[in-house]
Scaffold this motif. Structure first.
Motif, PDB file in Angstrom:
ATOM      1  N   HIS A 178      25.135  71.967  62.664  1.00 15.03           N
ATOM      2  CA  HIS A 178      24.764  71.487  64.003  1.00 15.03           C
ATOM      3  C   HIS A 178      24.231  70.057  63.943  1.00 15.03           C
ATOM      4  N   GLY A 179      23.640  69.664  62.823  1.00  9.14           N
ATOM      5  CA  GLY A 179      23.224  68.274  62.681  1.00  9.14           C
ATOM      6  C   GLY A 179      24.410  67.333  62.648  1.00  9.14           C
ATOM      7  N   TYR A 180      25.460  67.709  61.909  1.00 10.22           N
ATOM      8  CA  TYR A 180      26.676  66.889  61.881  1.00 10.22           C
ATOM      9  C   TYR A 180      27.319  66.829  63.265  1.00 10.22           C
ATOM     10  N   MET A 181      27.279  67.932  63.975  1.00 10.68           N
ATOM     11  CA  MET A 181      27.920  67.962  65.284  1.00 10.68           C
ATOM     12  C   MET A 181      27.193  67.066  66.284  1.00 10.68           C
ATOM     13  N   HIS A 182      25.872  67.103  66.290  1.00  8.65           N
ATOM     14  CA  HIS A 182      25.163  66.263  67.243  1.00  8.65           C
ATOM     15  C   HIS A 182      25.241  64.791  66.870  1.00  8.65           C
ATOM     16  N   THR A 183      25.226  64.482  65.572  1.00 10.31           N
ATOM     17  CA  THR A 183      25.428  63.071  65.216  1.00 10.31           C
ATOM     18  C   THR A 183      26.835  62.630  65.592  1.00 10.31           C
ATOM     19  N   GLY A 184      27.816  63.531  65.460  1.00  9.14           N
ATOM     20  CA  GLY A 184      29.179  63.187  65.861  1.00  9.14           C
ATOM     21  C   GLY A 184      29.305  62.953  67.342  1.00  9.14           C
ATOM     22  N   LEU A 185      28.674  63.812  68.142  1.00 12.43           N
ATOM     23  CA  LEU A 185      28.713  63.636  69.592  1.00 12.43           C
ATOM     24  C   LEU A 185      27.987  62.361  70.014  1.00 12.43           C
ATOM     25  N   ALA A 186      26.848  62.086  69.377  1.00  9.03           N
ATOM     26  CA  ALA A 186      26.133  60.846  69.692  1.00  9.03           C
ATOM     27  C   ALA A 186      26.967  59.630  69.315  1.00  9.03           C
ATOM     28  N   ALA A 187      27.665  59.716  68.181  1.00  9.35           N
ATOM     29  CA  ALA A 187      28.465  58.582  67.718  1.00  9.35           C
ATOM     30  C   ALA A 187      29.582  58.250  68.702  1.00  9.35           C
ATOM     31  N   VAL A 188      30.300  59.255  69.195  1.00  6.48           N
ATOM     32  CA  VAL A 188      31.362  58.937  70.156  1.00  6.48           C
ATOM     33  C   VAL A 188      30.774  58.405  71.453  1.00  6.48           C
ATOM     34  N   GLY A 189      29.600  58.891  71.837  1.00  2.00           N
ATOM     35  CA  GLY A 189      28.964  58.379  73.036  1.00  2.00           C
ATOM     36  C   GLY A 189      28.547  56.925  72.918  1.00  2.00           C
ATOM     37  N   LEU A 190      28.382  56.467  71.685  1.00  3.84           N
ATOM     38  CA  LEU A 190      27.994  55.076  71.444  1.00  3.84           C
ATOM     39  C   LEU A 190      29.159  54.235  70.940  1.00  3.84           C
ATOM     40  N   GLY A 191      30.372  54.780  71.046  1.00  4.69           N
ATOM     41  CA  GLY A 191      31.569  54.034  70.670  1.00  4.69           C
ATOM     42  C   GLY A 191      31.776  53.886  69.175  1.00  4.69           C
ATOM     43  N   MET A 192      31.158  54.743  68.374  1.00  9.52           N
ATOM     44  CA  MET A 192      31.216  54.640  66.914  1.00  9.52           C
ATOM     45  C   MET A 192      32.179  55.691  66.361  1.00  9.52           C
ATOM     46  N   GLY A 193      33.481  55.439  66.538  1.00  9.73           N
ATOM     47  CA  GLY A 193      34.491  56.431  66.212  1.00  9.73           C
ATOM     48  C   GLY A 193      34.546  56.793  64.744  1.00  9.73           C
ATOM     49  N   ASP A 194      34.418  55.803  63.864  1.00 10.58           N
ATOM     50  CA  ASP A 194      34.495  56.095  62.432  1.00 10.58           C
ATOM     51  C   ASP A 194      33.337  56.979  61.990  1.00 10.58           C
ATOM     52  N   LEU A 195      32.154  56.733  62.525  1.00  9.11           N
ATOM     53  CA  LEU A 195      31.011  57.575  62.185  1.00  9.11           C
ATOM     54  C   LEU A 195      31.220  58.995  62.712  1.00  9.11           C
ATOM     55  N   ALA A 196      31.728  59.118  63.927  1.00 11.05           N
ATOM     56  CA  ALA A 196      31.994  60.440  64.492  1.00 11.05           C
ATOM     57  C   ALA A 196      32.981  61.206  63.626  1.00 11.05           C
TER      58      ALA A 196
END
Length: 836
Positions: A667-685
């Motif tokens: 769930h930590g990976y999932m929320h960081t992934g969702l936050a990353a796409v929300g901030l335009g950080m596709g590679d991090l997501a």
């Protein structure tokens, strides 16, 4: 990846097997278009073939000689004897705040617990009742000679699973589905004519908290189970059907010899009775379910209530199974039609190679670990598996729990409950963008059924009006899970977080009646709690103060950013919805005033958005939760256009969290992934999903795990992965679409079909090719509307057409380029050209 290399790897993988099972030599030929193949037997239930219809779940695991059928039900919660009474703390909030201000949170919590003891609290953490198995059925089948050509298959698009193999008698299959139309688990074993011989036995329930009676006869296997600690129990019935051959029973099992096929029709019927002295509304003797006319058992019945157990419930259950057709294909046809109509709405193509798409899950997952990369083919399968698991677990009366809808243990981690400070939300993230709005019915039903409990929580704990959801729920909604070591009583924003989906349902579907009758009333109750909870907390600037406040599982402190951001979203949506409907004018005035008085979010001297919006508290970045980024992963509050400084501070906070956290929780990976796409950080997501694959946080059946290994089945990774992927390529607000907002370098070309966007917009197809510098989207709408369609500036948009006609492109804020277009009722294609 070239096919010869894939074939070589597969051959090497298969050659490593020795002994009693010889895997299929051509698993690629068995691969469904949407599904997976496994070529190893499942030695544990977590790897079993997984099926479900939102009410019942099933897993088939083991060996052709002895398979085990695990049968689950969404309403099976094992009463552990917890006292279901909330202490009446009275009006303690102002004094608690004073103590926190003068002596700190430790003393404030001590005061709360002392008052709770005075109000009747027992002094210990109260655990939720645990999600538990229904029963296990052993299916024994002698295997003459070598077992070979073994494979297990899950067809996500048909809602069917099966295992197939050969022995000296010929080819055999054991197929299974849980019917969406008949609420029945159906499994059949077929083979050469006259060669199907089985022994079927239901295991005795292995829990001291259940009194169980199991009976076997030639036609039926039944169980009657009573919870020792009260609240009811459940019935189980299996109708045994054979074509040809002979059936006998010794009272402990059913034996079929010389048949052409053996089919089992299986159903669980939970029943509940009142629990004296319980305050929990579902178990309260005053609940009309127990005092009104007795309900009839029907095929669609999820759970039946009554003043006491009625033996006629089993009689009716067996009669219904007896009335059903006996032919597997006849039962399967309406189920798969209903299932496929939902699943096949959406699809994805990320450029996975034919070779990798054809690999069994074991090898595809092995490759991810060995090569330390997430292949497009594996991500495509994870995307499909996420939708499949959600459809299996989301039912008419319940959403997915921590384990989706499956468990094979009597002592599940975290009770397998509805953990509402992260996991339940992740379970349901995909629902609307993946075009599965119908599967949210159980989500709304659950909170509606717990509404008296949620009101009691608000009143008993904080003397507030409105509603309050605790951090844990299972078969009731009382917020009982807190003590000295776990300050769950301080976590107050859960109800407003749940309200996110109430409003999103309207935004995605355009259903104004739902907005008026369901969403607005729920959100009003959430706002009512905040109006009372925040009363009297004004600082010198008139700003309200969230005290007590607790950032999910990471520590207490005034003004957690999560509380501010979640309340901001709630009030903003509530005001917007009411003004749209022209209702609640007095309430709108109050809510606007409260919204204007929320404390500001703060940025520290490293440029990071703070998790606690108070200057005295530092950051704790080594943690799986990141609730201060709610504005990025959920509410879209953080915007480069509206507040570029806050937007950049959120990016710093996300990077700091990713770099510091050493926790291995999906769930930590999932929320960081969702936050990353929300901030335009596709590679991090992309890297967040890739971590799941690299760490093997996925079972061979493609159900996610809580930890790498995999360890502890937990489906929040399934619910969030498709949502992260969808947001990489399309993000929406009403009247505004951003195409390709966070495309990772690993996915330069692909397509999405059948997803949805806010504003009641259908995304019939979205195609992109970064190398060619093109993007096409076909949108559908039920009415004419104006819509901004834009892409990030770094793509360098040079041309746009709508319906084949070129339109001028202009800046859409500081970071996007596109156009304001008028789309007609029906469908229209928009094309975009940008720099290669």
């Amino acid at each position: 990846m070239k096919l010869p290399l894939v074939a070589t790897l597969l051959a090497s993988f298969l050659s490593s097997f020795a002994g009693e099972i010889a895997p299929s030599q051509n698993p690629t030929a068995l691969m469904p278009r949407h599904g997976t193949v496994m070529i190893q037997p499942a030695k544990r239930w977590e790897d079993g073939l997984a099926a479900g219809n939102g009410t019942m779940g099933a897993m088939l695991y083991g060996h052709p000689e002895k398979d085990t059928l695990l049968v689950n039900h969404s309403k099976l919660w094992l009463p552990v004897g917890s006292r279901e009474v909330l202490p009446n703390g009275g009006d303690i909030l102002s004094e608690m705040r004073r103590i926190i201000g003068e002596k700190g949170y430790g003393e404030g919590q001590k005061f709360f617990l002392e008052k709770a003891r005075e109000g009747g609290w027992g002094g210990e953490l109260v655990w939720t009742d645990a999600f538990h198995p229904g029963f296990f059925v052993d299916i024994g089948q002698a295997q003459p000679g070598e077992v070979k050509d073994f494979a297990r298959v899950e067809d996500f698009s048909a809602g069917e699973t099966w295992v197939q193999w050969k022995n000296d008698d010929g080819a055999f299959e054991r197929r299974m589905f849980v019917s969406r139309t008949d609420n029945t688990l159906v499994t059949t074993t077929t083979g050469p004519k006259g060669k199907v011989s089985l022994t079927v036995r239901m295991q005795k329930v292995n829990s001291p908290l259940i009194e169980s009676t199991v009976e076997h006869s030639t036609d039926w296997i039944t169980c009657h189970n009573v919870y020792v600690k009260g609240k009811g129990g459940y019935e189980g019935a299996i109708r045994v059907i054979s074509e040809g051959g002979k059936r006998t029973s010794n009272g402990s099992s059913v034996t079929i010899t010389g048949a052409d096929s053996v089919t089992l029709l299986v159903r669980i019927l939970p029943w509940r009775t009142p629990l004296p002295e319980s305050q929990a509304w579902p178990n309260d003797p005053k609940n009309p379910d127990f005092t009104g006319p007795e309900r009839k058992v029907a095929r669609s019945t999820v759970q039946i209530p009554g003043k006491a157990y009625n033996p006629e419930w089993m009689t009716a259950l067996k009669a219904d199974l007896q009335s059903m057709p006996t032919d597997y294909s006849t039962l399967f046809k309406p189920h798969t039609a209903a299932w496929s109509a939902l699943f096949n709405r959406a699809s994805i193509d990320l450029g996975g190679t034919a070779g990798e798409r054809g690999l069994p899950s074991e090898l595809l997952l092995d490759k991810a670990q060995q090569e330390k990369r997430l292949s497009p083919a594996l991500l495509e399968r994870m995307y499909d598996a996420g939708r499949y698991v959600f459809m299996c677990a989301a039912g008419p009366e319940t959403p997915p729990n921590l384990f989706g809808i499956w468990t094979g243990t009597w002592k599940p981690a975290w009770s397998g409950d509805y953990t509402t400070d992260t996991n339940l939300q992740l379970d349901t993230e995909l629902a609307y963008s993946a075009n599965l709005a119908e599967c949210m019915t159980g989500y709304y039903h659950l909170w509606d059924s717990y509404m008296p409990d949620l009101r009691r929580n608000a009143k008993s704990l904080y003397n507030c009006r409105g509603i309050l959801i605790g951090s844990r729920s299972s078969n009731n909604g009382l917020a009982l899970h807190w003590d000295k070591g776990w300050p769950g009583n301080l976590w107050t924003p859960g109800t407003s977080w749940m309200a996110h989906w109430y409003y999103d349902h309207f935004l995605y579907t355009g259903d104004r009646e739902f907005l008026r009758s369901t969403a607005i009333p729920f959100m009003k109750d959430c706002a009512l709690f905040w109006e009372d909870f925040l009363k009297g907390t004004e600082d010198n600037d008139g700003r309200r103060t969230f005290r007590p406040s607790y950032s999910a599982e990471n520590g207490w402190g005034d003004n957690t950013s999560q509380d501010i951001e979640i309340t901001h979203e709630l009030l903003t949506n509530l005001i917007e919805g009411c003004e749209l409907l022209g209702i609640e004018s007095e309430g709108v005035v109050r809510w606007k005033a409260l919204l204007a008085k929320l404390p500001p979010l703060l940025i520290n001297d490293q440029g990071q958005l703070k998790e606690w919006s108070n200057p005295k508290q530092g950051e704790k970045n080594n943690h799986r939760h990141l609730m201060h980024l709610y504005g990025a992963f959920e509410s879209q509050q953080f915007s480069r256009d509206r507040d570029p400084k806050l937007f950049e501070a959120a990016k710093v906070a996300l990077n700091n969290r990713v770099n510091a956290s050493q926790e291995d929780a999906t769930h930590g990976y999932m929320h960081t992934g969702l936050a990353a796409v929300g901030l335009g950080m596709g590679d991090l997501a992309f890297s967040r999903i890739e971590e799941m694959a690299k760490r093997r946080s996925i079972y061979s059946n493609m159900v996610a795990a809580h930890f790498g290994g995999p360890r502890i089945l937990c489906d929040d990774g399934n619910g969030a992965t498709p949502e992260i992927v969808n947001r990489m390529f399309l993000q929406s607000r009403v009247g505004d679409l951003t195409l390709l907002p966070a495309v990772p370098k690993a996915l330069p070309k692909g397509s999405l079909r059948g997803t949805r966007a806010r504003g009641n917009i259908g995304v019939d197809e979205l195609k992109w090719d970064l190398a060619a510098g093109t993007c096409e989207v076909t949108l559908s709408s039920t009415a004419k509307r104006e819509l901004v369609v834009a892409l990030p500036n770094d793509l360098g948009v040079s041309k746009m057409t709508i319906g084949g006609k070129e339109i001028p492109v202009t800046a859409q804020g500081v970071a996007r380029t596109g156009a304001k277009v008028n789309i007609p009722a029906g469908s229209v294609k928009i094309t975009v050209a940008f720099k290669k």
